[in-house]
Design a protein around this motif. Structure first.
Motif, PDB file in Angstrom:
ATOM      1  N   LEU A 689      14.402 -45.983  63.588  1.00  0.00           N
ATOM      2  CA  LEU A 689      15.759 -45.470  63.708  1.00  0.00           C
ATOM      3  C   LEU A 689      16.040 -44.524  62.546  1.00  0.00           C
ATOM      4  N   VAL A 690      16.522 -43.306  62.869  1.00  0.00           N
ATOM      5  CA  VAL A 690      16.822 -42.343  61.811  1.00  0.00           C
ATOM      6  C   VAL A 690      18.275 -41.855  61.864  1.00  0.00           C
ATOM      7  N   GLY A 691      19.029 -42.290  62.877  1.00  0.00           N
ATOM      8  CA  GLY A 691      20.423 -41.887  62.944  1.00  0.00           C
ATOM      9  C   GLY A 691      21.070 -42.354  64.231  1.00  0.00           C
ATOM     10  N   TRP A 692      22.371 -42.281  64.272  1.00  0.00           N
ATOM     11  CA  TRP A 692      23.108 -42.595  65.489  1.00  0.00           C
ATOM     12  C   TRP A 692      24.519 -42.044  65.371  1.00  0.00           C
ATOM     13  N   THR A 693      25.190 -41.963  66.496  1.00  0.00           N
ATOM     14  CA  THR A 693      26.593 -41.584  66.505  1.00  0.00           C
ATOM     15  C   THR A 693      27.253 -42.248  67.696  1.00  0.00           C
ATOM     16  N   GLN A 694      28.549 -42.449  67.630  1.00  0.00           N
ATOM     17  CA  GLN A 694      29.287 -43.061  68.725  1.00  0.00           C
ATOM     18  C   GLN A 694      30.226 -42.031  69.344  1.00  0.00           C
ATOM     19  N   VAL A 695      30.224 -41.990  70.689  1.00  0.00           N
ATOM     20  CA  VAL A 695      30.995 -41.006  71.422  1.00  0.00           C
ATOM     21  C   VAL A 695      31.914 -41.743  72.395  1.00  0.00           C
ATOM     22  N   ASP A 696      33.210 -41.490  72.272  1.00  0.00           N
ATOM     23  CA  ASP A 696      34.221 -42.101  73.139  1.00  0.00           C
ATOM     24  C   ASP A 696      34.595 -41.078  74.212  1.00  0.00           C
ATOM     25  N   LEU A 697      34.298 -41.406  75.476  1.00  0.00           N
ATOM     26  CA  LEU A 697      34.453 -40.431  76.553  1.00  0.00           C
ATOM     27  C   LEU A 697      35.273 -40.977  77.713  1.00  0.00           C
ATOM     28  N   ALA A 698      36.151 -40.143  78.243  1.00  0.00           N
ATOM     29  CA  ALA A 698      36.871 -40.457  79.470  1.00  0.00           C
ATOM     30  C   ALA A 698      35.924 -40.309  80.657  1.00  0.00           C
ATOM     31  N   PRO A 699      36.259 -40.870  81.812  1.00  0.00           N
ATOM     32  CA  PRO A 699      35.392 -40.732  82.999  1.00  0.00           C
ATOM     33  C   PRO A 699      35.110 -39.262  83.311  1.00  0.00           C
ATOM     34  N   GLY A 700      33.840 -38.944  83.495  1.00  0.00           N
ATOM     35  CA  GLY A 700      33.445 -37.588  83.833  1.00  0.00           C
ATOM     36  C   GLY A 700      33.373 -36.632  82.668  1.00  0.00           C
ATOM     37  N   ALA A 701      33.833 -37.021  81.503  1.00  0.00           N
ATOM     38  CA  ALA A 701      33.854 -36.125  80.346  1.00  0.00           C
ATOM     39  C   ALA A 701      32.482 -36.081  79.676  1.00  0.00           C
ATOM     40  N   SER A 702      32.224 -34.983  78.999  1.00  0.00           N
ATOM     41  CA  SER A 702      30.982 -34.837  78.242  1.00  0.00           C
ATOM     42  C   SER A 702      31.292 -34.226  76.879  1.00  0.00           C
ATOM     43  N   LYS A 703      30.377 -34.426  75.950  1.00  0.00           N
ATOM     44  CA  LYS A 703      30.581 -33.902  74.599  1.00  0.00           C
ATOM     45  C   LYS A 703      29.242 -33.606  73.954  1.00  0.00           C
ATOM     46  N   GLN A 704      29.158 -32.433  73.347  1.00  0.00           N
ATOM     47  CA  GLN A 704      27.970 -32.105  72.570  1.00  0.00           C
ATOM     48  C   GLN A 704      28.166 -32.604  71.140  1.00  0.00           C
ATOM     49  N   VAL A 705      27.171 -33.292  70.629  1.00  0.00           N
ATOM     50  CA  VAL A 705      27.263 -33.831  69.273  1.00  0.00           C
ATOM     51  C   VAL A 705      26.037 -33.412  68.483  1.00  0.00           C
ATOM     52  N   SER A 706      26.206 -33.321  67.181  1.00  0.00           N
ATOM     53  CA  SER A 706      25.101 -33.031  66.264  1.00  0.00           C
ATOM     54  C   SER A 706      25.033 -34.123  65.217  1.00  0.00           C
ATOM     55  N   VAL A 707      23.859 -34.668  65.033  1.00  0.00           N
ATOM     56  CA  VAL A 707      23.663 -35.756  64.079  1.00  0.00           C
ATOM     57  C   VAL A 707      22.705 -35.283  62.986  1.00  0.00           C
ATOM     58  N   PRO A 708      23.119 -35.311  61.731  1.00  0.00           N
ATOM     59  CA  PRO A 708      22.215 -34.923  60.645  1.00  0.00           C
ATOM     60  C   PRO A 708      21.226 -36.045  60.329  1.00  0.00           C
ATOM     61  N   VAL A 709      19.972 -35.687  60.180  1.00  0.00           N
ATOM     62  CA  VAL A 709      18.929 -36.650  59.809  1.00  0.00           C
ATOM     63  C   VAL A 709      18.375 -36.207  58.461  1.00  0.00           C
ATOM     64  N   ALA A 710      18.734 -36.950  57.423  1.00  0.00           N
ATOM     65  CA  ALA A 710      18.299 -36.586  56.074  1.00  0.00           C
ATOM     66  C   ALA A 710      16.780 -36.678  55.963  1.00  0.00           C
ATOM     67  N   ARG A 711      16.234 -35.856  55.105  1.00  0.00           N
ATOM     68  CA  ARG A 711      14.783 -35.790  54.919  1.00  0.00           C
ATOM     69  C   ARG A 711      14.202 -37.151  54.538  1.00  0.00           C
ATOM     70  N   ASP A 712      14.949 -37.911  53.718  1.00  0.00           N
ATOM     71  CA  ASP A 712      14.392 -39.184  53.251  1.00  0.00           C
ATOM     72  C   ASP A 712      14.237 -40.204  54.382  1.00  0.00           C
ATOM     73  N   ARG A 713      14.897 -39.980  55.524  1.00  0.00           N
ATOM     74  CA  ARG A 713      14.733 -40.899  56.654  1.00  0.00           C
ATOM     75  C   ARG A 713      13.401 -40.694  57.373  1.00  0.00           C
ATOM     76  N   LEU A 714      12.691 -39.638  57.014  1.00  0.00           N
ATOM     77  CA  LEU A 714      11.409 -39.332  57.646  1.00  0.00           C
ATOM     78  C   LEU A 714      10.235 -39.545  56.701  1.00  0.00           C
ATOM     79  N   THR A 715      10.492 -40.031  55.491  1.00  0.00           N
ATOM     80  CA  THR A 715       9.434 -40.168  54.499  1.00  0.00           C
ATOM     81  C   THR A 715       8.818 -41.558  54.534  1.00  0.00           C
TER      82      THR A 715
END
Length: 750
Positions: A689-715
């Motif tokens: 696991l290197v990241g996550w985000t929570q998205v609250d959506l109404a029925p039929g709705a969509s959302k583009q999200v961007s999650v930063p993954v710090a370099r140290d999470r891949l080391t």
């Protein structure tokens, strides 16, 4: 442990009297016009000023709690007033007493004093929320109640990783992943510090089982430890600024944790840059000179090692005065940094209604919907005519975990234990405590026109008969966990599997609500229509569970640990600690008086070989290609979600962008999880696991999200260079709804 409550259970009425007196905290007003009263000065400068004013005896006084003799003092003696979680300050200098309390799931142990504290859901339930902002909100509530009750130091949060799911303290911790647990604990303690408390992380380190915890030697490789059991502390410390770390009872690679220089000095104070103090678990100090020189700063409860013996060691030069001053400096610096000198607690009645609100929110966000065949849930109050509620003492309350984190049940235990059990010296471990929040009441309130009947579930035949005559059957199944012991296996105790099977055979519309401290096996999973993991639900469990069952709340909890299909798939068989006998006597544990050691049945030392290494939790099942009952990160909703449009932009901070859409007919929250596969040369498990985000959506709705993954999470941790390194090569980033449901992936190069 923390073991204050254990000792309270073992001792006589003198201890109860001492505990009651302990709650009557005087509010000490520091003298005015001291140079260190200037809050514009740094905590280090202020601490150094005070250190110069202290005598040798005063310095020693600050490094240990009152000893065992105070705990055994007769009723009415001054020694019994403040005994097991108290360190006296210096009134002449305006330095307050340290008043500590356990607070993993709320302020524990204040019930006997006539005080109230909110019983929150278990830490595992908090972790299942996967919500840093909720952790911060929870920490704020805990911190305010800690201060309202007169304490200025909080002995939480527990963050040992779940290497052993049979661990009796699984419910006190935050799952099997260091990023998830460290992030949530970091936010919780950041909030507590913000209301002017000294905060604490425990139990450091590799304290991953409670069976034989006083004598177990945790054997583990350095890289594995740095990337898992120690990494979770590193993340939590960075985010929280916690002032204390509690070292554990066990040995780590042959050396007790509280005298382990590698853990305390090299890693914690060196690599992590920790500026606070190390406090021993209660009774965990095994030496004077070795512990002091290894990095231990406070011994609790004290006087056996860091009292007169430490003074003599300083006078003889075995412990340099510079090290003694460092110990004292760290404590005073932390007191100034946390604000307990400038902002002492002002005891008052806790905000009970706010506590209710937070407790219910944590349960509603943390309960996990594991199965929902044919949309059995949510229930419709308008169409249901009869409901059978079965088992789990659901007519009177909800279960909680035992030990030092036990929050006193308001109004007393809803299920009083047999008198002989209540008198047992280990009652704090053995007695199942139920908070007075009856799910039956909540269900009846949601379905006022239905006939709702209760059966205790002690006779499967009678329970099945009630289920057969009802439209829906809801079985509450419980598993008690406690500090001080592990569960013998992952099966539900007391023949509850047979009860569920009998009820499910009688009624295909059977719903199981689990009140457990961790994962359990489910041999009946294909026979029931729905399963909800409610964990230990806390003081508002009734309302929260009813809201979830009837759809007032859409489930959004996600598992913070894996539910295995069977115990044979676990990395190790259950631990059976050896018992002391003439051939294998118990070791000398100077932290414990002989009476306590005898009651706790301490046996000879033994090894726990964590040879799974890097493969903790889901990483183990993935690497070994083992099927699971429910994977890490899993959780259903009353709606559905889809992922699309993954784009990964590598860099010092890698940006992972994608779209989440609610494809169902109800509003809901999705936890979008991001995992990384490292190059083969890294020698890592398949996914982390290197990241996550929570998205609250109404029925039929969509959302583009961007999650930063710090370099140290891949080391990875490189042992020869004692550093973290990024291995050159291909990295696969995956996105989805659980560790085994990752529909999106993209390969990038570093």
């Amino acid at each position: 442990m923390k073991a204050r409550t254990v000792y309270t259970a073992i001792l006589t009425a003198a201890i109860a009297a001492g505990t009651q007196a302990q709650a009557q905290f005087p509010v000490m007003q520091p003298p005015q016009h001291q140079p260190w009263d200037d809050a514009s000065l740094s905590p280090d400068v202020r601490a150094d000023m005070v250190v110069k004013e202290l005598t040798l005896d005063e310095k020693i006084q600050l490094l240990h709690g009152p000893g065992w003799q105070a705990m055994f003092a007769p009723p009415g003696s001054g020694a019994a007033i403040k005994f097991a979680n108290f360190i006296p300050g210096f009134p002449r200098l305006g330095i307050p007493d340290l008043q500590m309390t356990d607070s993993v799931e709320g302020v524990s142990g204040v019930g006997p004093t006539g005080r109230y504290a909110t019983a929150l859901p278990s830490a595992e339930a908090m972790a299942a929320g996967w919500d840093p902002s909720l952790s911060y909100e929870t920490g704020t509530m805990i911190g305010r109640e800690v201060r309202a009750l007169g304490f200025n130091m909080s002995l939480g949060s527990g963050i040992d990783l779940t290497r052993e799911p049979r661990d009796g303290r699984t419910f006190e911790y935050k799952g099997e992943d260091p990023l998830l647990a460290g992030t949530l604990a970091g936010q919780e303690l950041k909030a507590e510090k913000a209301v002017h408390l000294i905060t604490d992380l425990k139990h450091y380190a590799v304290n991953d089982q409670d069976a034989g915890r006083f004598t177990v030697n945790s054997v583990i490789g350095e890289r594995a430890m740095r990337e898992s059991d120690l990494l979770v502390f590193q993340i939590a410390l960075k985010d929280s600024g916690a002032g204390a770390v509690m070292c554990s009872y066990n040995k780590v690679n042959g050396t007790y944790a509280c005298e382990n220089k590698y853990l305390l000095t090299d890693v914690l104070k060196g690599d992590f840059g920790f500026k606070g103090f190390v406090v021993s678990d209660w009774g965990a100090t095994q030496s004077t000179v070795k512990a002091a020189m290894a990095g231990l700063d406070i011994e609790m409860p004290g006087s056996e090692s860091f009292g007169e013996p430490l003074k003599k060691a300083v006078e003889s030069g075995e412990v340099p005065l510079s090290r003694l001053n460092d110990m004292v400096h760290r404590i005073l610096r932390t007191e100034f940094d946390a604000g307990i000198v400038d902002h002492p607690p002002q005891p008052h009645s806790p905000n009970v209604m706010r506590g209710f609100e937070v407790a219910q929110k944590v349960e509603e966000r943390g309960a996990v919907l594991l199965k929902n065949a044919h949309s059995q849930l949510p229930l419709s109050a308008a169409s249901i005519q009869s409901i059978a509620v079965i088992g789990g003492h659901a007519d009177v309350g909800v279960l909680s975990g035992g030990g030092s984190s036990q929050v006193s049940p308001a109004g007393g235990n809803a299920v009083p234990p047999p008198p002989e059990l209540a008198k047992n010296p280990l009652a704090i471990f053995l007695v199942s405590v139920y908070h007075r929040s009856a799910p039956l009441k909540g269900i009846r309130a949601k379905a006022p026109r239905a006939t709702v009947q209760f059966d205790p579930g002690t006779d499967p035949v009678k329970a099945a008969a009630l289920a057969k005559s009802s439209q829906v059957a809801i079985v509450f199944a419980v598993q008690h966990e406690s500090e001080g012991m592990d569960v013998p296996n992952l099966s539900l105790p007391d023949h509850q599997d047979a009860l569920i099977e009998a009820v499910a055979a009688a009624n295909p519309h059977t719903i199981v609500v689990l009140e457990t401290g961790g994962p359990v096996l489910m041999p009946w999973i294909n026979q029931v229509s729905a399963v909800v993991e409610a964990w230990y639900p806390g003081i508002r469990g009734s309302e929260a569970i009813a809201n979830l069952l009837f759809g007032d709340v859409n489930p959004s909890g996600r598992l913070p640990l894996t539910f295995p299909e069977n115990e044979a798939d676990l990395p190790h068989p259950p631990v059976n600690p050896p018992k002391a006998d003439a051939a294998h006597p118990a070791p000398n544990l100077p932290g414990f008086p002989p009476m306590v050691a005898k009651v706790m049945q301490i046996g000879p030392s033994f090894d726990a070989n964590y040879d799974e290494g890097l493969k903790v939790g889901y990483k183990w099942y993935d690497a070994e290609k083992k099927p699971v009952l429910f994977p890490f990160g899993f959780g259903l909703s009353y709606t559905s979600f889809a992922f699309s449009g993954l784009s990964v932009t590598p860099g010092d901070t890698t940006s992972v962008t994608f779209t989440v859409k609610n494809t169902g007919k109800r509003g809901g929250v999705e936890t979008a999880e991001i995992y990384a596969s490292l190059p083969e040369a890294a020698g890592e498990p398949p996914n982390r696991l290197v990241g996550w985000t929570q998205v609250d959506l109404a029925p039929g709705a969509s959302k583009q999200v961007s999650v930063p993954v710090a370099r140290d999470r891949l080391t990875i941790f490189d042992v020869p260079s004692n550093s973290w390194k990024l291995v050159p090569g291909e990295y696969v980033l995956r996105v989805g709804g659980s560790s085994r449901d990752l529909p999106l992936q993209q390969t990038v190069h570093f």
